[in-house]
Design an enzyme around this catalytic site. Sequence first.
Site, PDB file in Angstrom:
ATOM      1  N   CYS A   1     -13.219 -18.237 -57.619  1.00 32.88           N
ATOM      2  CA  CYS A   1     -12.640 -17.039 -58.288  1.00 32.88           C
ATOM      3  C   CYS A   1     -12.608 -17.217 -59.688  1.00 32.88           C
ATOM      4  O   CYS A   1     -12.103 -16.327 -60.395  1.00 32.88           O
ATOM      5  CB  CYS A   1     -11.344 -16.702 -57.584  1.00 32.88           C
ATOM      6  SG  CYS A   1     -11.886 -16.165 -55.900  1.00 32.88           S
TER       7      CYS A   1
ATOM      8  N   HIS B   1      -7.416 -12.023 -62.184  1.00 38.17           N
ATOM      9  CA  HIS B   1      -8.119 -12.286 -61.174  1.00 38.17           C
ATOM     10  C   HIS B   1      -7.455 -11.187 -59.979  1.00 38.17           C
ATOM     11  O   HIS B   1      -6.237 -11.194 -59.777  1.00 38.17           O
ATOM     12  CB  HIS B   1      -8.279 -13.482 -60.654  1.00 38.17           C
ATOM     13  CG  HIS B   1      -9.200 -13.565 -59.458  1.00 38.17           C
ATOM     14  ND1 HIS B   1     -10.418 -13.076 -59.001  1.00 38.17           N
ATOM     15  CD2 HIS B   1      -8.611 -14.103 -58.180  1.00 38.17           C
ATOM     16  CE1 HIS B   1     -10.591 -13.107 -57.948  1.00 38.17           C
ATOM     17  NE2 HIS B   1      -9.600 -13.990 -57.237  1.00 38.17           N
TER      18      HIS B   1
ATOM     19  N   ASN C   1     -11.123  -8.340 -53.595  1.00 37.95           N
ATOM     20  CA  ASN C   1     -11.310  -9.489 -54.374  1.00 37.95           C
ATOM     21  C   ASN C   1     -13.038  -9.602 -54.416  1.00 37.95           C
ATOM     22  O   ASN C   1     -13.614 -10.000 -53.408  1.00 37.95           O
ATOM     23  CB  ASN C   1     -10.683 -10.428 -53.691  1.00 37.95           C
ATOM     24  CG  ASN C   1     -11.042 -11.886 -54.399  1.00 37.95           C
ATOM     25  OD1 ASN C   1     -11.603 -12.038 -55.439  1.00 37.95           O
ATOM     26  ND2 ASN C   1     -10.122 -13.046 -53.947  1.00 37.95           N
TER      27      ASN C   1
HETATM   28  O1  UT7 Z   1      -9.142 -15.297 -54.941  1.00 36.69           O
HETATM   29  C1  UT7 Z   1      -9.112 -16.659 -54.357  1.00 36.69           C
HETATM   30  C2  UT7 Z   1      -7.753 -16.776 -54.073  1.00 36.69           C
HETATM   31  N1  UT7 Z   1      -7.264 -16.410 -52.635  1.00 36.69           N
HETATM   32  C3  UT7 Z   1      -6.143 -15.647 -52.758  1.00 36.69           C
HETATM   33  O2  UT7 Z   1      -5.452 -15.611 -54.027  1.00 36.69           O
HETATM   34  C4  UT7 Z   1      -5.536 -15.138 -51.578  1.00 36.69           C
HETATM   35  C5  UT7 Z   1      -4.054 -15.527 -51.571  1.00 36.69           C
HETATM   36  N2  UT7 Z   1      -3.320 -15.249 -50.311  1.00 36.69           N
HETATM   37  C6  UT7 Z   1      -3.169 -14.014 -49.696  1.00 36.69           C
HETATM   38  O3  UT7 Z   1      -3.218 -13.141 -50.542  1.00 36.69           O
HETATM   39  C7  UT7 Z   1      -2.033 -13.822 -48.453  1.00 36.69           C
HETATM   40  O4  UT7 Z   1      -1.691 -15.197 -48.195  1.00 36.69           O
HETATM   41  C8  UT7 Z   1      -3.096 -12.990 -47.553  1.00 36.69           C
HETATM   42  C9  UT7 Z   1      -3.327 -11.626 -48.048  1.00 36.69           C
HETATM   43  C10 UT7 Z   1      -4.132 -13.840 -47.233  1.00 36.69           C
HETATM   44  C11 UT7 Z   1      -1.989 -13.219 -46.140  1.00 36.69           C
HETATM   45  O5  UT7 Z   1      -0.807 -12.350 -46.679  1.00 36.69           O
HETATM   46  P1  UT7 Z   1       0.509 -13.059 -46.219  1.00 36.69           P
HETATM   47  O6  UT7 Z   1       1.737 -12.337 -46.619  1.00 36.69           O
HETATM   48  O7  UT7 Z   1       0.606 -14.423 -46.836  1.00 36.69           O
HETATM   49  O8  UT7 Z   1       0.531 -13.166 -44.828  1.00 36.69           O
HETATM   50  P2  UT7 Z   1       0.558 -14.477 -43.717  1.00 36.69           P
HETATM   51  O9  UT7 Z   1      -0.545 -15.385 -43.676  1.00 36.69           O
HETATM   52  O10 UT7 Z   1       1.923 -15.191 -44.038  1.00 36.69           O
HETATM   53  O11 UT7 Z   1       0.763 -13.805 -42.264  1.00 36.69           O
HETATM   54  C12 UT7 Z   1       2.084 -13.168 -41.887  1.00 36.69           C
HETATM   55  C13 UT7 Z   1       1.741 -12.323 -40.743  1.00 36.69           C
HETATM   56  C14 UT7 Z   1       1.397 -13.401 -39.620  1.00 36.69           C
HETATM   57  O12 UT7 Z   1       1.628 -12.927 -38.294  1.00 36.69           O
HETATM   58  P3  UT7 Z   1       3.137 -13.617 -37.668  1.00 36.69           P
HETATM   59  O13 UT7 Z   1       2.620 -15.172 -37.616  1.00 36.69           O
HETATM   60  O14 UT7 Z   1       4.062 -13.602 -38.598  1.00 36.69           O
HETATM   61  O15 UT7 Z   1       3.354 -12.871 -36.525  1.00 36.69           O
HETATM   62  C15 UT7 Z   1      -0.183 -12.968 -39.734  1.00 36.69           C
HETATM   63  O16 UT7 Z   1      -0.789 -13.212 -38.226  1.00 36.69           O
HETATM   64  O17 UT7 Z   1       0.641 -11.377 -40.832  1.00 36.69           O
HETATM   65  C16 UT7 Z   1      -0.336 -11.489 -39.765  1.00 36.69           C
HETATM   66  N3  UT7 Z   1      -1.526 -11.150 -40.683  1.00 36.69           N
HETATM   67  C17 UT7 Z   1      -1.848  -9.853 -40.565  1.00 36.69           C
HETATM   68  N4  UT7 Z   1      -1.357  -8.826 -39.736  1.00 36.69           N
HETATM   69  C18 UT7 Z   1      -1.863  -7.535 -39.927  1.00 36.69           C
HETATM   70  C19 UT7 Z   1      -2.449 -11.802 -41.175  1.00 36.69           C
HETATM   71  N5  UT7 Z   1      -3.718 -10.937 -41.561  1.00 36.69           N
HETATM   72  C20 UT7 Z   1      -2.984  -9.913 -40.961  1.00 36.69           C
HETATM   73  C21 UT7 Z   1      -3.838  -8.453 -41.094  1.00 36.69           C
HETATM   74  N6  UT7 Z   1      -3.313  -7.499 -40.498  1.00 36.69           N
HETATM   75  N7  UT7 Z   1      -4.926  -8.394 -41.493  1.00 36.69           N
END
Ligand code: UT7
Length: 337
Positions: free
Chosen positions: A116, A258, A288
């Site tokens: 990215c 980005h 993205n």
């Molecule tokens: O460009 C390259 C670099 N990439 C990035 O910069 C991405 C960086 N990371 C992120 O943007 C975020 O970490 C994500 C958008 C990928 C995920 O968001 P988050 O707020 O960090 O969620 P999380 O991984 O902490 O998950 C929180 C909860 C989990 O459930 P539990 O374990 O709390 O029950 C996940 O299973 O949200 C759940 N979850 C979802 N729920 C509904 C994860 N993805 C989804 C989804 N829909 N699509």
Amino acid sequence: MNKINAVITGVGGYVPDYILTNKELETIVDTTSDWILERTGIQERRILKGENLGSSFMATKAVEELLAKTNTNPLDIDLIICSTTTPDFVFPATANLVSDDIGAKNAFSFDMQAACSGFLYAMTVGSHFIEGGRYKKVIVVGADKMSSIVDYTDRTTCIIFGDGAAAVLLEADDSNENLGFQDAFLRVDGAGWKHLHQKAGGSRRPPSIETIEKREHFVYQEGQPVFKNAVTNMADAAALVMERNNLKGDDVAFLVPHQANKRIIDATANRMGVGHEKVMLNIQKYGNTTNATLGLCLKDYESRLKKGDNIIFAAFGGGFTWGATYWKWAYNGNEIK
Ligand code: UT7
């Protein structure tokens, strides 16, 4: 002799027609439109459909628009750098395909892989070719067909990515106005590869029935560590570039971040002391697009850019790669047709 500056003289971009909305994703994986919007800022993304169309298809469209807008003859192009994480082929370079498509017969070309941060790296490298004095016109094009490596059964990644391409023309300017490229802070932490990569398809783990069955040809991302590193490093890099160029928030016309997650963008803007009205944002409609995000922002905001504007670009991506660059915008965008 005056110093040669590398200035951006035009912007082109392309996104495919097909719109994959959050609502449609609700029918594909266990997610909700509200969760996606709240956690990422994304409402929809574009997907390239059609047989045998790779990143070069979109890159060529973006470059064609760039050439038309800047009234540039492809025979005058010296170099094409394509930043992509989803090249058409392992080899040859996607840049070579673009060069052939547009008839850049007097150019050389190569690809750049910095995930990215690719467009940020490529703009910096391209500007150094120009500042060196031997090259007058360099195209930097970022293109990614992320849908080709996204697992649409993985709700943590498939909601984020979209397809697109964007290009800028860099030209030599010896007018003494000191426009264009000013400064870059670029970094890598190779140990970060574990958190964000594609497990198979390279020389370490060539394609096999096993790699396909284990779904190893898709983006593997541990969202939390990537998020934490992105917030810290993107904000630190942008703040550092501002500080060493004596720029305060009020001096910055636009932050071009980005587009990975709106929360990362907000954190970077806050750290820089830049108001949200000065932050280029289109994550809501494209998601993205990896190497295309910065250029697509420039395309969307071009009409608001003015000659002499101080612009800060910032990015973070797989690798880990990150950085920030400082440019002085070289033309009045509202005069572009
Ligand atoms: O460009 C390259 C670099 N990439 C990035 O910069 C991405 C960086 N990371 C992120 O943007 C975020 O970490 C994500 C958008 C990928 C995920 O968001 P988050 O707020 O960090 O969620 P999380 O991984 O902490 O998950 C929180 C909860 C989990 O459930 P539990 O374990 O709390 O029950 C996940 O299973 O949200 C759940 N979850 C979802 N729920 C509904 C994860 N993805 C989804 C989804 N829909 N699509």
